[in-house]
Design a protein around this motif. Structure first.
Motif, mmCIF file in Angstrom:
data_model
loop_
_atom_site.group_PDB
_atom_site.id
_atom_site.type_symbol
_atom_site.label_atom_id
_atom_site.label_comp_id
_atom_site.label_asym_id
_atom_site.label_seq_id
_atom_site.Cartn_x
_atom_site.Cartn_y
_atom_site.Cartn_z
ATOM 1 N N GLU A 70 0.846 -1.180 0.000
ATOM 2 C CA GLU A 70 0.000 0.000 0.000
ATOM 3 C C GLU A 70 0.885 1.234 0.000
ATOM 4 O O GLU A 70 1.896 1.292 0.708
ATOM 5 C CB GLU A 70 -0.910 0.001 1.226
ATOM 6 N N MET A 72 1.735 5.489 0.258
ATOM 7 C CA MET A 72 1.568 6.455 1.339
ATOM 8 C C MET A 72 0.223 7.174 1.199
ATOM 9 O O MET A 72 -0.295 7.332 0.092
ATOM 10 C CB MET A 72 2.704 7.473 1.314
ATOM 11 N N ASN A 73 -0.274 7.639 2.288
ATOM 12 C CA ASN A 73 -1.508 8.394 2.324
ATOM 13 C C ASN A 73 -1.275 9.732 1.613
ATOM 14 O O ASN A 73 -0.289 10.417 1.864
ATOM 15 C CB ASN A 73 -1.901 8.616 3.782
ATOM 16 N N ARG A 74 -2.192 10.117 0.724
ATOM 17 C CA ARG A 74 -2.031 11.335 -0.069
ATOM 18 C C ARG A 74 -1.902 12.572 0.817
ATOM 19 O O ARG A 74 -1.079 13.441 0.576
ATOM 20 C CB ARG A 74 -3.202 11.509 -1.020
ATOM 21 N N GLU A 75 -2.725 12.668 1.854
ATOM 22 C CA GLU A 75 -2.650 13.822 2.752
ATOM 23 C C GLU A 75 -1.287 13.890 3.446
ATOM 24 O O GLU A 75 -0.731 14.965 3.641
ATOM 25 C CB GLU A 75 -3.773 13.777 3.795
ATOM 26 N N GLU A 76 -0.754 12.738 3.805
ATOM 27 C CA GLU A 76 0.561 12.680 4.452
ATOM 28 C C GLU A 76 1.653 13.164 3.494
ATOM 29 O O GLU A 76 2.561 13.894 3.883
ATOM 30 C CB GLU A 76 0.846 11.243 4.907
ATOM 31 N N VAL A 77 1.549 12.778 2.245
ATOM 32 C CA VAL A 77 2.545 13.176 1.240
ATOM 33 C C VAL A 77 2.480 14.680 0.995
ATOM 34 O O VAL A 77 3.503 15.351 0.882
ATOM 35 C CB VAL A 77 2.316 12.408 -0.088
ATOM 36 N N LYS A 79 1.298 17.104 2.982
ATOM 37 C CA LYS A 79 1.173 17.976 4.156
ATOM 38 C C LYS A 79 2.264 19.050 4.226
ATOM 39 O O LYS A 79 2.022 20.120 4.765
ATOM 40 C CB LYS A 79 1.124 17.169 5.434
ATOM 41 N N GLY A 87 -5.599 17.646 -4.994
ATOM 42 C CA GLY A 87 -4.860 16.491 -4.505
ATOM 43 C C GLY A 87 -3.484 16.328 -5.141
ATOM 44 O O GLY A 87 -2.910 15.243 -5.104
#
Length: 96
Positions: A70, A72-77, A79, A87
């Motif tokens: 899986e 990385m989370n898009r929001e994490e990338v 931030k 996005g």
């Protein structure tokens, strides 16, 4: 006796797109003959029972197992991004 001729040096220079002055040709003949002599010396080495070497280290497989993971989370990338849009990273326009 010279194994490389002036014509051969001029031909090699032409193929290499090099401009060689007429007074430099004799020097290049000497240098190219040294290269040919080195290759002849290498050809005289007995390599009959030597396996070809593809790498200096005996590596078998240096790749990791190809397993889906899986991402990385898009929001994490995003931030730490200065600006985002839809996005994605938003960057200044450089070409109109």
């Amino acid at each position: 006796m010279s194994t490389i001729t002036k014509e051969q040096v001029n031909h090699i220079a032409h193929l290499s797109r090099l401009e060689i002055q007429e007074d430099e040709v004799d020097g290049y003949i000497e240098k190219l003959e040294k290269v040919v002599d080195l290759f002849n010396e290498l050809n005289s080495v007995d390599t009959e029972n030597i396996k070809p070497t593809y790498h200096v280290l005996d590596l078998v497989n240096v790749f990791r197992e190809d397993v889906a993971q899986e991402g990385m989370n898009r929001e994490e990338v995003l931030k730490n991004s200065k600006e985002t849009e839809a996005g994605q990273f938003k960057v200044p326009t450089i070409i109109e």
